[in-house]
Each structure stands twice: as C-alpha cells, then as structure tokens.
Design a protein around this motif. Structure first.
Motif, PDB file in Angstrom:
ATOM      1  N   LEU A 168       1.542  -0.919  -0.073  1.00 27.11           N
ATOM      2  CA  LEU A 168       0.013   0.171  -0.381  1.00 27.11           C
ATOM      3  C   LEU A 168       0.667   1.323   0.054  1.00 27.11           C
ATOM      4  CD1 LEU A 168      -2.762  -1.127   2.974  1.00 27.11           C
ATOM      5  CD2 LEU A 168      -2.710  -0.886   0.062  1.00 27.11           C
ATOM      6  N   PRO A 169       0.006   2.284  -0.362  1.00 26.32           N
ATOM      7  CA  PRO A 169       1.407   4.206  -0.616  1.00 26.32           C
ATOM      8  C   PRO A 169       1.032   4.227   0.579  1.00 26.32           C
ATOM      9  CG  PRO A 169      -1.142   4.016  -1.553  1.00 26.32           C
ATOM     10  CD  PRO A 169      -0.544   2.451  -1.449  1.00 26.32           C
ATOM     11  N   ARG A 170       2.350   5.113   0.985  1.00 27.37           N
ATOM     12  CA  ARG A 170       1.490   5.509   1.589  1.00 27.37           C
ATOM     13  C   ARG A 170       1.217   7.466   1.779  1.00 27.37           C
ATOM     14  NH1 ARG A 170       4.592  10.650   4.495  1.00 27.37           N
ATOM     15  NH2 ARG A 170       4.708  10.072   6.625  1.00 27.37           N
ATOM     16  N   PRO A 171       0.097   7.473   2.661  1.00 29.97           N
ATOM     17  CA  PRO A 171      -1.017   8.781   2.214  1.00 29.97           C
ATOM     18  C   PRO A 171      -0.457   9.555   2.080  1.00 29.97           C
ATOM     19  CG  PRO A 171      -1.978   7.276   4.513  1.00 29.97           C
ATOM     20  CD  PRO A 171      -0.201   6.844   3.810  1.00 29.97           C
ATOM     21  N   ALA A 172      -1.370  10.804   1.873  1.00 33.93           N
ATOM     22  CA  ALA A 172       0.041  12.244   1.236  1.00 33.93           C
ATOM     23  C   ALA A 172      -0.797  13.227   2.104  1.00 33.93           C
ATOM     24  CB  ALA A 172      -0.290  12.634  -0.182  1.00 33.93           C
ATOM     25  N   ASN A 173       0.220  14.030   2.956  1.00 38.12           N
ATOM     26  CA  ASN A 173      -1.131  15.021   4.062  1.00 38.12           C
ATOM     27  C   ASN A 173      -1.494  15.650   2.950  1.00 38.12           C
ATOM     28  OD1 ASN A 173      -1.503  16.997   4.800  1.00 38.12           O
ATOM     29  ND2 ASN A 173       0.301  15.900   6.578  1.00 38.12           N
ATOM     30  N   GLN A 174      -3.300  15.757   3.038  1.00 41.96           N
ATOM     31  CA  GLN A 174      -3.823  16.648   2.786  1.00 41.96           C
ATOM     32  C   GLN A 174      -3.524  17.642   2.832  1.00 41.96           C
ATOM     33  OE1 GLN A 174      -7.431  16.979   5.174  1.00 41.96           O
ATOM     34  NE2 GLN A 174      -7.000  15.536   6.128  1.00 41.96           N
ATOM     35  N   HIS A 175      -3.155  18.511   3.423  1.00 38.33           N
ATOM     36  CA  HIS A 175      -2.693  20.170   3.260  1.00 38.33           C
ATOM     37  C   HIS A 175      -1.735  19.952   2.376  1.00 38.33           C
ATOM     38  CE1 HIS A 175      -4.976  20.781   6.791  1.00 38.33           C
ATOM     39  NE2 HIS A 175      -4.103  19.662   7.188  1.00 38.33           N
ATOM     40  N   THR A 176       0.155  19.471   2.280  1.00 38.50           N
ATOM     41  CA  THR A 176       0.615  19.047   1.382  1.00 38.50           C
ATOM     42  C   THR A 176       0.212  19.117  -0.092  1.00 38.50           C
ATOM     43  OG1 THR A 176       2.648  18.434   2.596  1.00 38.50           O
ATOM     44  CG2 THR A 176       2.887  18.093   0.137  1.00 38.50           C
ATOM     45  N   LEU A 177      -0.642  17.586  -0.101  1.00 40.30           N
ATOM     46  CA  LEU A 177      -1.453  17.578  -1.845  1.00 40.30           C
ATOM     47  C   LEU A 177      -2.167  18.913  -1.647  1.00 40.30           C
ATOM     48  CD1 LEU A 177      -2.070  15.453  -3.667  1.00 40.30           C
ATOM     49  CD2 LEU A 177      -3.937  14.523  -1.853  1.00 40.30           C
ATOM     50  N   ALA A 178      -2.807  19.534  -1.094  1.00 43.47           N
ATOM     51  CA  ALA A 178      -3.561  20.561  -1.335  1.00 43.47           C
ATOM     52  C   ALA A 178      -2.882  22.055  -1.927  1.00 43.47           C
ATOM     53  CB  ALA A 178      -4.848  21.387  -0.394  1.00 43.47           C
TER      54      ALA A 178
END
Length: 445
Positions: free
Chosen positions: A431-441
């Motif tokens: 499974l991938p490591r989830p991206a931080n939603q703030h960094t992704l934004a």
C-alpha cells in the motif's frame, strides 16, 4: 511479480479454541504474560507474517468461569512487542464508540513512531449493552448511528494525523528555529459527534496513517470498509461465500473511488494440523471434548437475543428467529451463525462445537499439505488476499503452522521467504503512504 499471500497472526491468550486453556500444555495465566506474547510475536516473525493482531473490547466479556478472561490493553502490549520484534506489523482493535479521536489518534501515531512504521488499527464500533453501560449509557447506540459516528471519528483522525506536515520540523540550530508553525494545521472540526480544535501533539508518523483495518461484514460495515479500510478481517464458512464477499467488497471499493487492490481481504481460518488427517481430527476432538456446554448455550442465547433457557442442547435453533435486519448487535456474526446451523442442520450441541474453535470462522483439521491446499484454493479462486491465522492452541498451533505449513506455501511461490528491505506495515501490504492532505492541496494550487 507473483501475487503474494498476506498472513496475519490473530493472537488470543492460550488459543482461539475456548477449551485450549484446559490442555496440560497450556498456561491459564498466559493472557497477561508479556513473555508469552513476545514468544508468539517472534514465532510469527520467523514465519514472515505481515502482521499480528490483538482483539479488544471495553468490557468483560462472558463468564470468567469459561476461559481466561480480560486482556492487557492492546496498544500498551503492542508497544512492548515493538521493542521485541523488527519486521512484523502490530495491529490493535480500538472502538470508535468508546474513545475520543484526539487521544486515540495520538496513541496510534505514538505506536507507529516507536515501532518504526508498523502500527495498524482495527476499527470497530462495539456492539452490546454491557459495553454501553460501562460508559454511562443505558443501551448500545443503534447500528446505523454507530457507523455514522465511526465515519466522523475516522475523518477527524485523518485530520489529526495530517495536522503536522512531514517537514514541519526544521531543526535549524543556527537560526534557533525548531519547527515551522506554517506547517501545523489544527483541524478545527465541529461535527455531529465531535468537536476537535487543535493539532495533534505528536509529529506525523512514519506511515502517515496506521494501516486501517475493519472487521464488520454487515451492509453498513462493508460500506464503511469500502470507504476507509485497507485490510478487512472477515468470517466465511465456504469458498463460495468468501468469493461473493470478496467480489462485493472490491466492487464497493471501486464504487467509492478507491483502487480495489488497496483493500486486502483476509478471512479467518483456525487450522488444526496433524501429521495425518486422523491425527488432526483427534486433536480437534480432544478440544471439543473439553467444551463446557452450559457456557456455549449462554453465549449462543446472548448472540441470538434469546431469553435464557430457550435453547436445548440436542435440539435445533428455533424456526422463528428474527431477521438479521432486526439485530442491533453483531449483525454479520448473527447471520453467519444462523446460516451455518440451518445449512448443516446442526443441533445446538453440534453448533457449539463448531463455534468453540473460531466463533464462526472457518475451522479446518488436516495435514500440512491439506491446510496449504485450502489456503491456496481460496487465494487463487478470488476468495481471499490472505488469511487471518487463528491457531486453536497457542503457542503450539502457531509453531506447527510456521514450521510445517509456511514452508509449503513458500515452495509454491505464495509466500515470501524473507522480509526484504521494505520496513513499514504499509510496505508489507503493498500500500502507498498517504499524502498529507495539506501538502497535496498545496501541490494542486
């Protein structure tokens, strides 16, 4: 690369069979013995299992007369096991009904940091009035309400785990700047069930989020799993039922906009392994002979919401049981048990015997080759991505599985021979490591 089995060791005191504690080899105090769990964890790690799992509930279940009762708090125990192991994932049950998101998110992030990225959370909503009364409620919340609360609980937890960006710690000694306040994001969440203002007080952990596991198989449970889960523990009695569950869950996951390969389905199996089939069945019979049936009747009446004294040992289940839609407790387990009893025309005594080993999970007695054949059949026929291994007796059942079944699975190319360089639990499950939603934004601006 050849598709690989995922194996999880479900550890429970002296074993999953309710009478396992009565065997001469068993220690009746093992359920609170750290050394016992360290030994089990190291055996599972020797077998290159992806993970181990500790179940839990916020109440004392059943009668202490039946089997070793109570358990060490699982996150505390797993923190100790993190220091005694190197590779294996560490999964704990924790309830969304009787915890708060801030405290629980902090505890799982802490375990993930201490273990170097090996934490997993089995998310449960907790059925039963006994637990409710321990937290000031007169009765358990309704089934749908428990799942609605769980969904908001998860949403808040994800916000908390993302409240620190990965590079929030600057550690610039020359400038006197330890961290970047601009990379801290308080959730400021106000919802139906929770109000959570501030950022988590522990940095983002190695995995970002712990591996998210779910175990409910009701309609609400499957919808919840499709939205959030990355591994699903399930109980299925036949390969056909398992195939139907597998296909349904993968379809729901795709419908929720997620990659179906990012949710791993792991049915439970209770393997009783002997050098011959007759020897395995004899071991199974010894365990069944040690069952105290009065406990089994009480537990079955509780599961089926029947008044005490309703069931007769040598009779069958009543024909007028309520539909599963009327059950507010463990709805999917209720359905499984009733269907098992009806399909195989079991008496109450026989049903108790079948449930004594795995509480509705598949029990299988046979040679190492027969156990490996069953696992391979389910795995290759679209019924499982792996298995929740639930030894009837511990530690001997886990040792036998690792020493006699694991080599066969490796020889067939189904199971790794060593862990390799990837270290986190998410790595183990592909499974991938989830991206931080703030960094992704920020990257999308």
């Amino acid at each position: 690369m050849t598709r690989q089995l995922h194996l999880n060791a479900f550890l429970m005191s002296t074993g999953h069979h309710e009478a396992s504690w009565r065997l001469p080899e068993s220690d009746p105090h093992a359920h609170v013995d750290l050394a016992h769990y360290v030994r089990l964890a190291r055996i599972a790690e020797r077998g290159t299992f992806d993970s181990l799992f500790l179940a839990d509930g916020p109440h004392l279940w059943g009668s202490v007369g039946q089997r070793p009762a109570g358990a060490l708090e699982p996150l505390t125990l797993l923190t100790a096991l993190a220091t005694a192991t190197e590779h294996i994932g560490l999964i704990a049950t924790a309830s969304t009904s009787y915890n708060s998101p801030y405290n629980l998110a902090r505890r799982f992030a802490s375990l993930d940091i201490v273990s170097g990225g090996r934490a997993g959370w089995n998310i449960v909503t907790t059925a039963g009035a006994d637990a409710a009364r321990n937290f000031g409620l007169d009765a358990e919340p309704a089934h749908a309400e428990r799942y609605a609360r769980a969904a908001e609980f998860l949403d808040v937890s994800l916000k908390l785990w993302d409240s620190w960006e990965d590079d929030a710690i600057v550690a610039d000694k020359a400038a006197g700047v330890w961290g970047d306040d601009g990379r801290i994001h308080p959730p400021r969440h106000k919802g139906t069930y929770f109000s959570v203002e501030g950022a988590l007080n522990v940095p983002r952990s190695p995995q970002g989020y712990p591996l998210l596991v779910q175990a409910g198989s009701s309609e609400d449970g499957k919808d919840f799993a499709a939205r959030y889960a990355e591994a699903v523990f399930t109980a299925q009695q036949t390969v056909e039922d398992a195939q139907a569950f597998y296909a349904d869950l993968k379809s729901r996951t795709a419908g929720a906009g997620r990659d179906p390969d990012h949710v791993k389905v792991l049915p439970g199996i209770v393997p009783v392994v002997g050098s011959t089939e007759a020897e395995a069945r004899a071991q199974e019979q010894v365990l069944e002979d040690h069952i105290v049936h009065t406990h089994g009747v009480t537990n079955l009446e509780r599961l089926l919401n029947l008044p005490a004294g309703t069931l007769e040992l040598d009779g069958r289940l009543p024909g007028d049981l309520p539909p599963d839609s009327a059950i507010e407790g463990a709805r999917s387990r209720y359905t499984l048990v009733v269907e098992l009893a009806r399909r195989e025309r079991l008496t109450v005594r026989q049903l108790i015997g079948r449930l004594g080993g795995g509480r509705g999970h598949l029990t299988f007695a046979g040679t190492p080759g027969q156990v490996a054949d069953t696992i391979e059949t389910w795995f290759t026929r679209g019924a499982a991505d792996g298995f929740n291994i639930m030894p009837a007796v511990l530690p001997s059942g886990l040792e036998t599985f690792v020493d006699q079944v694991v080599p066969l699975l490796r020889a067939r190319g189904l199971l790794r021979t060593e862990y390799g360089p990837r270290r986190t639990l998410r790595d183990r499950y592909g499974l991938p490591r989830p991206a931080n939603q703030h960094t992704l934004a920020d990257s999308l601006v």
